[in-house]
Design a protein around this motif. Structure first.
Motif, PDB file in Angstrom:
ATOM      1  N   VAL A  45       1.839  -2.367  -2.490  1.00 30.46           N
ATOM      2  CA  VAL A  45       2.310  -0.527  -3.161  1.00 30.46           C
ATOM      3  C   VAL A  45       3.423  -0.579  -2.277  1.00 30.46           C
ATOM      4  O   VAL A  45       3.846  -1.350  -0.935  1.00 30.46           O
ATOM      5  N   THR A  46       4.479  -0.674  -3.006  1.00 30.15           N
ATOM      6  CA  THR A  46       5.805   0.152  -2.507  1.00 30.15           C
ATOM      7  C   THR A  46       6.176   1.411  -2.547  1.00 30.15           C
ATOM      8  O   THR A  46       6.262   2.020  -3.797  1.00 30.15           O
ATOM      9  N   THR A  47       7.175   1.759  -2.157  1.00 34.96           N
ATOM     10  CA  THR A  47       8.057   3.512  -2.083  1.00 34.96           C
ATOM     11  C   THR A  47       9.065   2.532  -2.541  1.00 34.96           C
ATOM     12  O   THR A  47       9.650   3.680  -2.602  1.00 34.96           O
ATOM     13  N   ASN A  48       9.858   1.468  -2.461  1.00 34.63           N
ATOM     14  CA  ASN A  48      10.711   1.409  -3.103  1.00 34.63           C
ATOM     15  C   ASN A  48      10.873   1.679  -4.696  1.00 34.63           C
ATOM     16  O   ASN A  48      10.525   1.393  -5.814  1.00 34.63           O
TER      17      ASN A  48
ATOM     18  N   ARG B 263      -0.044   7.423 -12.690  1.00 36.59           N
ATOM     19  CA  ARG B 263      -0.951   5.967 -12.573  1.00 36.59           C
ATOM     20  C   ARG B 263      -0.829   5.186 -12.047  1.00 36.59           C
ATOM     21  O   ARG B 263      -1.370   4.504 -11.462  1.00 36.59           O
ATOM     22  N   HIS B 264       0.665   4.447 -11.771  1.00 45.04           N
ATOM     23  CA  HIS B 264       0.712   4.188 -10.399  1.00 45.04           C
ATOM     24  C   HIS B 264       0.742   4.693  -8.950  1.00 45.04           C
ATOM     25  O   HIS B 264      -0.043   3.687  -8.073  1.00 45.04           O
ATOM     26  N   ARG B 265       0.416   5.690  -8.694  1.00 44.79           N
ATOM     27  CA  ARG B 265      -0.246   6.215  -7.295  1.00 44.79           C
ATOM     28  C   ARG B 265      -1.843   6.593  -7.609  1.00 44.79           C
ATOM     29  O   ARG B 265      -2.044   5.684  -6.125  1.00 44.79           O
ATOM     30  N   GLU B 266      -1.882   6.225  -8.707  1.00 47.71           N
ATOM     31  CA  GLU B 266      -3.892   6.364  -8.567  1.00 47.71           C
ATOM     32  C   GLU B 266      -4.589   4.774  -8.681  1.00 47.71           C
ATOM     33  O   GLU B 266      -4.858   4.603  -7.163  1.00 47.71           O
ATOM     34  N   ARG B 267      -3.523   3.731  -8.745  1.00 46.11           N
ATOM     35  CA  ARG B 267      -4.263   2.658  -8.589  1.00 46.11           C
ATOM     36  C   ARG B 267      -3.007   2.238  -7.202  1.00 46.11           C
ATOM     37  O   ARG B 267      -3.866   1.638  -6.189  1.00 46.11           O
ATOM     38  N   ALA B 268      -2.193   2.317  -6.805  1.00 42.92           N
ATOM     39  CA  ALA B 268      -1.726   2.338  -5.284  1.00 42.92           C
ATOM     40  C   ALA B 268      -3.120   2.757  -4.570  1.00 42.92           C
ATOM     41  O   ALA B 268      -3.775   1.935  -3.653  1.00 42.92           O
ATOM     42  N   ASN B 269      -3.356   4.030  -4.830  1.00 44.65           N
ATOM     43  CA  ASN B 269      -4.074   4.853  -3.263  1.00 44.65           C
ATOM     44  C   ASN B 269      -6.051   3.689  -3.361  1.00 44.65           C
ATOM     45  O   ASN B 269      -6.425   3.529  -3.068  1.00 44.65           O
ATOM     46  N   SER B 270      -6.040   3.558  -5.250  1.00 48.42           N
ATOM     47  CA  SER B 270      -7.687   2.607  -5.574  1.00 48.42           C
ATOM     48  C   SER B 270      -7.498   1.502  -4.621  1.00 48.42           C
ATOM     49  O   SER B 270      -8.813   1.150  -3.919  1.00 48.42           O
ATOM     50  N   SER B 271      -5.615   0.822  -4.600  1.00 46.65           N
ATOM     51  CA  SER B 271      -6.059  -0.342  -4.183  1.00 46.65           C
ATOM     52  C   SER B 271      -6.902  -0.293  -2.458  1.00 46.65           C
ATOM     53  O   SER B 271      -7.688  -0.506  -2.186  1.00 46.65           O
ATOM     54  N   ILE B 272      -5.751   0.966  -1.614  1.00 45.86           N
ATOM     55  CA  ILE B 272      -5.352   1.340  -0.241  1.00 45.86           C
ATOM     56  C   ILE B 272      -7.511   1.547  -0.095  1.00 45.86           C
ATOM     57  O   ILE B 272      -7.967   1.091   1.014  1.00 45.86           O
ATOM     58  N   ASP B 273      -7.690   2.498  -1.149  1.00 44.57           N
ATOM     59  CA  ASP B 273      -8.840   3.094  -0.724  1.00 44.57           C
ATOM     60  C   ASP B 273     -10.282   1.880  -0.868  1.00 44.57           C
ATOM     61  O   ASP B 273     -11.525   1.260   0.032  1.00 44.57           O
TER      62      ASP B 273
ATOM     63  N   LEU C 129       1.339   8.999  -0.693  1.00 41.57           N
ATOM     64  CA  LEU C 129      -0.075   7.872  -0.110  1.00 41.57           C
ATOM     65  C   LEU C 129      -0.645   7.647   1.657  1.00 41.57           C
ATOM     66  O   LEU C 129      -1.275   7.171   1.491  1.00 41.57           O
ATOM     67  N   GLU C 130       0.140   8.836   2.062  1.00 41.01           N
ATOM     68  CA  GLU C 130      -0.554   9.110   3.360  1.00 41.01           C
ATOM     69  C   GLU C 130      -2.028  10.126   3.829  1.00 41.01           C
ATOM     70  O   GLU C 130      -2.865  10.116   3.924  1.00 41.01           O
ATOM     71  N   THR C 131      -2.673  10.176   2.356  1.00 38.89           N
ATOM     72  CA  THR C 131      -3.883  11.191   2.096  1.00 38.89           C
ATOM     73  C   THR C 131      -4.976  10.217   1.924  1.00 38.89           C
ATOM     74  O   THR C 131      -5.610   9.960   2.588  1.00 38.89           O
ATOM     75  N   HIS C 132      -4.062   8.771   1.657  1.00 37.86           N
ATOM     76  CA  HIS C 132      -5.022   7.203   1.685  1.00 37.86           C
ATOM     77  C   HIS C 132      -5.044   6.716   2.539  1.00 37.86           C
ATOM     78  O   HIS C 132      -6.248   6.168   3.200  1.00 37.86           O
ATOM     79  N   LEU C 133      -3.754   6.420   2.840  1.00 36.34           N
ATOM     80  CA  LEU C 133      -3.288   5.083   3.696  1.00 36.34           C
ATOM     81  C   LEU C 133      -3.567   5.056   5.217  1.00 36.34           C
ATOM     82  O   LEU C 133      -4.418   4.458   5.913  1.00 36.34           O
ATOM     83  N   THR C 134      -3.195   6.273   5.731  1.00 37.84           N
ATOM     84  CA  THR C 134      -3.806   6.199   7.402  1.00 37.84           C
ATOM     85  C   THR C 134      -5.187   6.965   7.728  1.00 37.84           C
ATOM     86  O   THR C 134      -5.448   6.306   8.620  1.00 37.84           O
TER      87      THR C 134
END
Length: 345
Positions: free
Chosen positions: A132-135, A240-250, A267-272
């Motif tokens: 997952v990258t914010t770049n 879609r990328h945000r959903e897949r990123a958050n799914s991976s984090i979850d 990302l912070e609603t899931h990662l932190t």
């Protein structure tokens, strides 16, 4: 804790279920511009092509950027859509120019990207290595191919590639076998790259997002810092990328966080919350942000490594089990040194 024991702990972190989160710090380490350089570029170039109304807004923003920084200034004074478009264009211009220089070196074999070296030590998960990258830049994708891996960005096609997650995944299928009533698929080892803030190779065509690797004189689909970042994240392909990123984090059982400051709403609603919930996490960065420092100091499942100095010696400042220690002479916060000192025999 001695250095040997620390290395053993870090080595054990690189196992199944690892999700890597990459922030601007890793790209900056390769020579791409950070927020300060981007702010300076905007200050020196953007005003020429602005309308009279946007010039007036920018004249109020400019001193705030100098005083508060780019993102804080844009949050305090949201840009108009036309000014935001100009900021996107100038941001992409600067990053793409420097990216070309780095890619040329990689192509000519005069540079090996840090992430290429790291990928050689990550477990090749059957479903792909989630990153997952914010770049906005493509250094992760380039690093993956240089490591001999495929890259799944959810787009299919080389010219105006379209967003299709299923087709993208199936394009990496190398073998299908039938065992009894069960079908088994064998996929090429790959990196799944999720970019909730967009990418330099994303454009609009006929009202739909497409991926084209070259430079076009058209607006790129990237989300710049500021108030509109959260709103724009709910449009395709960002959603879609945000959903897949958050799914991976979850689903992650552990995190590796590289040069990321924990300052992103997407990302912070899931990662932190997952890190606070006890997921083992290793942070590598030149300088810990305030949010990252709080996580490391408050949670013993977090190991954070940043640049440090003690007794006139440079080295690495490490927070482990909520305690701080200093390792002289080794820049373990840098992925290059981390790989050579910790992961390579």
């Amino acid at each position: 804790m001695d250095l040997h024991d620390l290395k053993l702990i870090l080595q054990r972190h690189f196992s199944d279920g690892l999700v890597t989160v990459v922030g601007s710090g890793l790209s900056c380490a390769e020579g791409l511009p950070g927020m300060g350089a981007l702010a300076a570029h905007l200050q020196s170039t953007i005003e020429v092509d602005l309308s009279a109304d946007d010039k007036l807004i920018w004249s109020g923003l400019a001193p705030q950027i100098s005083a508060l920084g780019l993102e804080a200034a844009l949050l305090a004074t949201p840009p108009t859509p036309t000014l935001e478009a100009a900021i996107v264009a100038k941001t992409a211009e600067l990053i793409a120019r420097r990216e070309r220089e780095i890619v040329t070196e990689v192509f000519n074999k005069t540079r090996t990207l840090r992430f290429t070296k790291l990928l050689n030590h990550l477990l090749k998960q059957e479903a792909g290595i989630p990153v997952v990258t914010t770049n906005y830049d493509r250094l992760i994708e380039i690093a993956a191919e240089e490591a001999g891996l495929g890259v799944d960005t959810l787009f299919v096609g080389q010219f105006a590639g379209h967003l299709n997650e299923q087709e993208s995944r199936l394009s990496f299928c190398r073998e299908v076998t039938l065992r009894g009533k069960h079908v088994q698929y064998r996929y090429r080892p790959r990196v799944n790259v999720y970019k909730p803030h967009g990418s330099l190779d994303w454009y609009h065509r006929d009202g739909k997002p497409v991926s084209y690797a070259g430079d076009l004189p058209l607006p790129r689909l990237i989300i710049t810092p500021g108030l509109n970042k959260f709103r724009n994240g709910y449009e395709s392909p960002f959603d879609r990328h945000r959903e897949r990123a958050n799914s991976s984090i979850d689903r992650a059982s552990r995190f590796l966080v590289l040069g990321y400051g924990f300052n992103d709403d997407h990302l912070e609603t899931h990662l932190t919350p997952r890190i606070r919930g006890g997921i083992p996490t290793v942070l590598l960065t030149h300088t810990l942000s305030g949010n990252a420092l709080k996580l490391a100091q408050g949670h013993d499942n977090v190991i954070a490594i940043q640049s440090g100095n003690a007794s006139g010696k440079s080295g690495s400042s490490i927070i482990i089990n909520k305690n701080e220690l200093f390792v002289p002479d080794l820049a373990l916060w840098d992925v290059d040194a981390f790989v050579s000192e910790v992961l390579e025999p």
